[in-house]
Design a protein around this motif. Sequence first.
Motif, short mmCIF file in Angstrom:
data_model
loop_
_atom_site.label_atom_id
_atom_site.label_comp_id
_atom_site.label_asym_id
_atom_site.label_seq_id
_atom_site.Cartn_x
_atom_site.Cartn_y
_atom_site.Cartn_z
N HIS A 1 -24.21 80.87 -59.30
CA HIS A 1 -23.30 79.88 -59.84
C HIS A 1 -23.17 78.66 -58.93
CE1 HIS A 1 -20.36 78.78 -62.78
NE2 HIS A 1 -19.46 78.54 -61.84
N CYS B 1 -15.29 80.21 -55.50
CA CYS B 1 -15.19 80.61 -56.92
C CYS B 1 -14.95 82.11 -57.03
CB CYS B 1 -16.46 80.24 -57.67
SG CYS B 1 -16.62 78.51 -57.99
N ALA C 1 -14.75 74.73 -61.57
CA ALA C 1 -15.99 75.39 -61.15
C ALA C 1 -15.91 76.89 -61.43
CB ALA C 1 -16.25 75.13 -59.66
N ALA C 2 -14.73 77.47 -61.18
CA ALA C 2 -14.56 78.91 -61.38
C ALA C 2 -14.54 79.26 -62.87
CB ALA C 2 -13.27 79.39 -60.72
N ALA D 1 -8.50 81.46 -63.89
CA ALA D 1 -9.41 80.66 -63.07
C ALA D 1 -8.75 79.36 -62.66
CB ALA D 1 -10.71 80.38 -63.84
N GLY E 1 -7.60 78.46 -58.92
CA GLY E 1 -8.15 77.28 -58.26
C GLY E 1 -7.07 76.44 -57.63
N TYR F 1 -11.75 72.97 -58.20
CA TYR F 1 -12.22 74.33 -57.89
C TYR F 1 -12.07 75.22 -59.11
CZ TYR F 1 -11.68 73.20 -52.88
OH TYR F 1 -11.76 72.65 -51.64
#
Lengths: 331, 294
Positions: free
Chosen positions: B39, B230, B21-22, B245, B249, B18
């Motif tokens: 996104h 995100c 992705a963020a 980030a 996550g 995660y």
Amino acid sequence: MTRDTLDRTLKILAVLTVFTLPLWVTNPSYLQILILLFWYAYLTTSWNLVGGWAGVLPLGHSAYIGIGAYTSTILAVNYGISPWFGMIAGGVIAAIVGVIIGVPTLKLRGAYFALSTMAFGEGLRVFVENTDRLGSCVLNGPRGICIPLSNSFWNFQFMDKAPYYYIILIMLAIALFITWHMSRIRIGYYLNAGGEEPEAAQALGVNVAKYKVIAMAISCFMTALAGTFYAQLALYFYPKAILGLDLSFEIAFIALIGGRGTLAGPVLGALILRPVSEFSRIYLSSVLPGLHLVIYGLILILVMIFQPRGIQEPLTRFYKWFLDKVTVSRG
Amino acid sequence: MDTILQGIVNGTLIGSIYGLAALGLTLIFGVIKVINFAHGSCLMVGMYAAYWAVKLLGIHPYLAMVIVVPALFFFGYLMQDIVIKPVLKAQSDVREPTEVIIVTTGVWYILDNVTLMIFGAEYRVIQTSISGKIFELGDLIISKPKFYGFIATIVVSLALVWFLKYTKMGKSIRAASLDREAASLMGINQYRVYNIAFGIGTAIMGVVGCALIPFYYVFPTVGVIFDVKCFIIVVLGGLGSIPGALIGGVIVGLIESMGAQFMTSTWTELIVYVVFLAVLFVKPAGLFGSKLDW
């Protein structure tokens, strides 16, 4: 006829048409479409108070619709309180919640506010969908609530659609009046200044965050009233219909395409976008599922690229051009 | 005790993916000051690209990165250049251009629904050589694809930090994110920097897509799930912050996997929102947010 009288005549005619519409539109399903159209216009006008004038982007306004609908319905079903009072109660709760969300986030960059409102809206939807009872109140989770039938003014229920039409019309008129009035008093100027140039406004001694929070409270209050209205109109609602991202986004899109921060923008946006999305959904989704949302996305992108101030700008220009043309050719 | 340890391991592994992705989202925000609402849809494109690369070419999903990651870089580069740049130019005097957010939302609708039109709404799963494979470490069971995803997160993050710190383009990106006027006065072509930053942010989604494909379904709206995750992660960690980030996550991943041991998964989703709002009140700019955001 001079330009001003023509302008005034046209506006009076438009108002008269809108107010007498239920006399000739007798088909209830057409009237229902009109009611929902004004419902969207009302919601977007409420959204515009904070999303347009305060220069931030709230993306979770469906949460307040939900708060309004659930509050008035629970009060009516469990305690026998008239939805008219429940409506106000829902508005007050929504305003308090809006302030709680707004106070920490409206001081920050706009992105924090946009994402926080969105997360709150989604969080509320998840909560309601997973809650069958809250104390003694029945929420029924994802199945939603049915309002028992009892046609009377006191219970905010009517046999035919016309009363609903007039109620939402009056609500829209009041919302537009509040918007117009706010743009002419101090708070409107402060909000406008704070939305465009927060640092400059702050340097001049305007407490920008405070006025944004006030705008947020008014906007949330008004949005919750629309929730009660929807509940009473449909007499049945469930979380997916009134809570969640899709509705929140739709309100924001109508405002942005119509022209945020203007009086006419939300109404024009609803008048144009709602029929487009309804008809393209009805006629295109059977041909190719998803096509109508591609069209929707394209409209969004094209309007933002070519008319970033919304379609109200060319329409207003066209109206003025039309007035000039007609009066000049006559005179 | 074992289940708790197991939960921590699982949560950290999925949470790091995660976080990866963020990372793309936070990079794009840091530079352009725009939240890319498309996104999640870029991730969806990455997952479909990985799916078809594995399915048609029969290659290992991690080898597919060689094709998917450059493809997504150009995809993001062109998206910024063709769709977003015109709006950004028109709004160049606005600090946080809202119109751009709306344009990215339009892109999101188009991407998701064009995919729906082409590939249909069905959920696709692909059986790869590492799907469902595990390591056993004493009593601990570790899913191989998630573990490799964790490794990918570490590698990509270190590479990104190195790139931003030591290359000329990386320095330009950092300069443009601090002050775009000053940067362009120093001879940095800001729109080129935006294109590259957008490309990198999207290319990272290609890595995530390849890492997810061995154990996750692919369907047209898969991006929406990751979009909301995100957004929460980047606000939790602080917008524009790389460690923020990653740690955000892992926090979300840990809440999900630890919560799943005590309650149904829908309630753990709610806990994520509650933690998010709580952090917002205590530290509104996020755990690693910059003071400038106040």
